[in-house]
Structure formats: structure tokens, C-alpha cells
Motif scaffolding. Structure first.
Motif, PDB file in Angstrom:
ATOM      1  N   GLU A 237       0.849  -1.201   0.000  1.00  0.00           N
ATOM      2  CA  GLU A 237       0.000   0.000   0.000  1.00  0.00           C
ATOM      3  C   GLU A 237       0.885   1.252   0.000  1.00  0.00           C
ATOM      4  O   GLU A 237       0.593   2.237  -0.690  1.00  0.00           O
ATOM      5  CB  GLU A 237      -0.925   0.015   1.222  1.00  0.00           C
ATOM      6  CG  GLU A 237      -1.825   1.248   1.264  1.00  0.00           C
ATOM      7  CD  GLU A 237      -2.644   1.345   2.544  1.00  0.00           C
ATOM      8  OE1 GLU A 237      -3.783   1.843   2.482  1.00  0.00           O
ATOM      9  OE2 GLU A 237      -2.134   0.944   3.614  1.00  0.00           O
ATOM     10  N   PRO A 242      -1.306  -1.679  -3.771  1.00  0.00           N
ATOM     11  CA  PRO A 242      -1.835  -2.615  -2.769  1.00  0.00           C
ATOM     12  C   PRO A 242      -2.045  -4.016  -3.345  1.00  0.00           C
ATOM     13  O   PRO A 242      -2.245  -4.189  -4.552  1.00  0.00           O
ATOM     14  CB  PRO A 242      -3.157  -1.979  -2.351  1.00  0.00           C
ATOM     15  CG  PRO A 242      -3.513  -1.024  -3.434  1.00  0.00           C
ATOM     16  CD  PRO A 242      -2.223  -0.557  -4.010  1.00  0.00           C
ATOM     17  N   LYS A 247      -8.797  -4.919   0.550  1.00  0.00           N
ATOM     18  CA  LYS A 247      -9.559  -3.690   0.793  1.00  0.00           C
ATOM     19  C   LYS A 247      -9.063  -2.951   2.032  1.00  0.00           C
ATOM     20  O   LYS A 247      -9.023  -1.721   2.069  1.00  0.00           O
ATOM     21  CB  LYS A 247     -11.047  -4.032   0.940  1.00  0.00           C
ATOM     22  CG  LYS A 247     -11.948  -2.830   1.064  1.00  0.00           C
ATOM     23  CD  LYS A 247     -13.412  -3.262   1.171  1.00  0.00           C
ATOM     24  CE  LYS A 247     -14.325  -2.047   1.336  1.00  0.00           C
ATOM     25  NZ  LYS A 247     -15.756  -2.472   1.471  1.00  0.00           N
ATOM     26  N   TYR A 249      -6.161  -2.586   3.107  1.00  0.00           N
ATOM     27  CA  TYR A 249      -4.951  -1.813   2.840  1.00  0.00           C
ATOM     28  C   TYR A 249      -4.956  -1.216   1.435  1.00  0.00           C
ATOM     29  O   TYR A 249      -3.953  -1.241   0.721  1.00  0.00           O
ATOM     30  CB  TYR A 249      -3.703  -2.673   3.082  1.00  0.00           C
ATOM     31  CG  TYR A 249      -3.493  -2.990   4.546  1.00  0.00           C
ATOM     32  CD1 TYR A 249      -3.002  -2.031   5.430  1.00  0.00           C
ATOM     33  CD2 TYR A 249      -3.825  -4.241   5.056  1.00  0.00           C
ATOM     34  CE1 TYR A 249      -2.827  -2.307   6.783  1.00  0.00           C
ATOM     35  CE2 TYR A 249      -3.663  -4.534   6.407  1.00  0.00           C
ATOM     36  CZ  TYR A 249      -3.159  -3.555   7.266  1.00  0.00           C
ATOM     37  OH  TYR A 249      -3.001  -3.833   8.605  1.00  0.00           O
ATOM     38  N   GLY A 250      -6.108  -0.661   1.051  1.00  0.00           N
ATOM     39  CA  GLY A 250      -6.170   0.217  -0.113  1.00  0.00           C
ATOM     40  C   GLY A 250      -6.556  -0.375  -1.453  1.00  0.00           C
ATOM     41  O   GLY A 250      -6.635   0.365  -2.443  1.00  0.00           O
ATOM     42  N   ARG A 252      -8.637  -1.594  -4.595  1.00  0.00           N
ATOM     43  CA  ARG A 252      -9.929  -1.214  -5.179  1.00  0.00           C
ATOM     44  C   ARG A 252     -10.559  -2.361  -5.950  1.00  0.00           C
ATOM     45  O   ARG A 252     -11.720  -2.275  -6.358  1.00  0.00           O
ATOM     46  CB  ARG A 252      -9.737  -0.017  -6.106  1.00  0.00           C
ATOM     47  CG  ARG A 252      -9.258   1.236  -5.373  1.00  0.00           C
ATOM     48  CD  ARG A 252      -9.091   2.406  -6.329  1.00  0.00           C
ATOM     49  NE  ARG A 252      -8.651   3.611  -5.640  1.00  0.00           N
ATOM     50  CZ  ARG A 252      -8.436   4.764  -6.244  1.00  0.00           C
ATOM     51  NH1 ARG A 252      -8.598   4.871  -7.565  1.00  0.00           N
ATOM     52  NH2 ARG A 252      -8.036   5.821  -5.558  1.00  0.00           N
TER      53      ARG A 252
END
Length: 292
Positions: A237, A242, A247, A249-250, A252
Motif C-alpha cells: 500500500e 496494494p 480492501k 490496505y487500499g 480497489r
């Protein structure tokens, strides 16, 4: 010792299949080749499936009985990579807890391996040496005695020589390789944060090499110089890439419907023999496909 294992000693240098055909007569060649393909032959505790694997004079071959092979095959989401009097090394699938969480009724790798070792003796136990997250797959070690567990844990940083993960991360990583160094602290909400200065947190160092990438994902070999909680996830991240599916740690995206993290290799000094042993598990094909 495994009650389902019989051992044979090579009296001269030879090849595995040739040796086993002589030892297991009158079994047919095809029968023995099937046993080989099923991973029923073990050398130095590791399953060997290569028919022309070289044997040295005095080397022992362990043969797992058909009954033992069935018990191993009955394990769900867990594969035995190595077993000796001190250790049992497994390959864990994603989605399985290493040990029991809040739901004590849920099946775990620990519970399955305990059941496996107790087939021969109800008093047999295993002890957790280290853990993998539920959604992380790959190589993991259990000790067979508390003494071995403590020996490994107390000397973990000197005993472990190599610890490599395969990571599927979001985006195109530009650098062919790199090093990430920071200090990690955990919040009350159980999330780990990274700081680029010593704030009293745990010092963490991660090395990475890019293997390949597609338009949306990169595949990395990630080696841990230190082993901190969520270290890879936090560091990925931090560099803006990431781990896919992470989710927390960033991330999408979640193309795998799991964390894009696989424990590929662990090498360490064996607590009894003093020799460095190395165990590997190939990264899932889905990781490779998404990063091409």
C-alpha cells in the motif's frame, strides 16, 4: 514416526523408479508409477514424483501406504509437503484459518493436521510456529513438540534463511526491484500503519522483484527481511500498489475473490539436523494469468 510409512535403503547409487521396482516386486511397473505420481515416495521427508530422481548409496526412501495416501488425500485445503519427527510442513489453501478464531467450530488447518497426526497415536500433538492470514495461501510450518516450537520461535530471525511470497498487486510497478523500510505500529482497530521514521514501532524491511505485469496488475516476488504482522500488505500500500483483494490496505479490486498473496518459499535451519531445508509451493495459476 508415521505408521503408514515403510523405509527402504539404497545399497548403491541408482534412480528412484528402478530402485522401487526392485524393492516392491511383484508390484507391476505401472502400479509403482501410479504410486510415484500420487506422491507416495518420500526422500529426506519430501514427496518426490520424478521417476529418474537420483538416489545416493545409503539414502532412504519412505513409501507411504495406500491407506496413508488416502488419509492424506482426505485433508481439505491442506497438503502435506514434508513430515519428520520434529516438523510437519503444509501447503495451505486460501480461505482456511491457520488456527481457531472466534468461531471455534470452524475447521482450520491446525485442526486438520492435528487429526492427521493423531491417526497413529491419540497423544500426538502439533504446535503453531507461525501463521498465515486466512486469505493467504502457501507454505506453513507446525512443530511436533513444544521443545521444537520454542527452539524455532526463539531463534526465528537467525534460523529462517529465506521467506518469499508471490504477490499480485494493483497497477504497473515501474521499478524492476526495490527495498521498502519503515516502522510499523498497530492501532486499536487492528490495522497496521507504516512510518518512515522510528516512532517506537517495529522495524520492517521488505525486498521485491517484478516478475511480470499486465495493464492492471503486477506479479512480484517479495522477500521478507523481517517478519512483522501484515508487513507485505502495508508495504505494498505504501508504494501505491496494494495487494489485489486487500480492501483493508487500499485495494480497489478483488479479481481473485481472495487476497493476492501466496507464501511461496521458506528455508530454515532444521532444529535437529542443523542443515538448511527449503520448501516451496507454486503460486496459483490465477496469479500468473491476471498479470500477463
Amino acid at each position: 514416526m508415521n505408521k503408514h510409512m515403510t523405509y527402504y535403503t539404497a545399497e548403491e547409487a541408482t534412480e528412484l523408479l528402478k530402485f522401487m521396482i526392485n524393492q516392491l516386486a511383484p508390484k507391476s511397473r505401472n502400479n509403482i508409477k501410479s504410486m510415484l505420481a500420487r506422491g507416495q515416495f518420500f526422500i529426506d521427508g519430501k514427496a518426490v514424483t520424478q521417476f529418474n530422481h537420483p538416489l545416493k548409496k545409503g539414502q532412504k526412501v519412505g513409501v507411504l501406504s495406500n491407506e496413508g495416501a488416502k488419509k492424506t488425500a482426505a485433508l481439505e485445503g491442506v497438503k502435506i509437503l514434508h513430515e519428520d519427527d520434529d516438523l510437519i510442513v503444509i501447503d495451505k489453501e486460501a480461505g482456511i484459518l491457520s488456527v481457531a478464531g472466534r468461531d471455534h467450530a470452524e475447521d482450520t488447518a491446525y485442526r486438520q493436521v492435528t487429526k492427521y497426526v493423531q491417526e497413529g497415536n491419540r497423544r500426538n500433538r502439533i504446535f503453531v510456529v507461525h501463521r498465515l492470514d486466512r486469505d493467504t495461501s502457501g507454505v506453513m510450518i507446525y512443530a511436533k513438540t513444544e521443545e521444537v516450537k520454542e527452539k524455532l520461535q526463539e531463534n526465528w530471525h537467525t534460523i529462517v534463511k529465506e521467506r518469499i511470497y508471490t504477490a499480485l498487486v494493483e497497477g504497473v510497478v515501474r521499478k524492476p526491484q526495490g527495498k521498502i523500510e519503515s516502522w510499523l505500529t498497530e492501532s486499536k482497530t487492528m490495522k497496521v500503519y507504516s512510518n518512515d521514521y522510528d516512532n517506537g514501532g517495529k522495524h520492517a524491511i521488505t525486498h521485491f522483484k517484478k516478475k511480470q505485469n499486465s495493464a492492471n496488475y503486477s506479479l512480484l516476488d517479495v522477500e521478507l527481511e523481517t517478519g512483522r504482522k501484515n508487513q507485505i500488505r502495508v508495504h505494498m500500500e505504501e508504494i501505491g500498489h496494494p495487494v489485489a483483494g486487500d480492501k483493508k490496505y487500499g485495494a480497489r479490486t478483488n479479481p481473485l475473490k481472495r487476497l493476492g498473496l501466496h507464501a511461496t518459499t521458506i528455508a530454515f535451519t532444521h532444529p535437529s539436523t542443523g542443515k538448511v531445508v527449503r520448501f516451496t509451493s507454486q503460486a496459483p495459476k490465477s496469479f500468473l494469468k491476471l498479470s500477463r
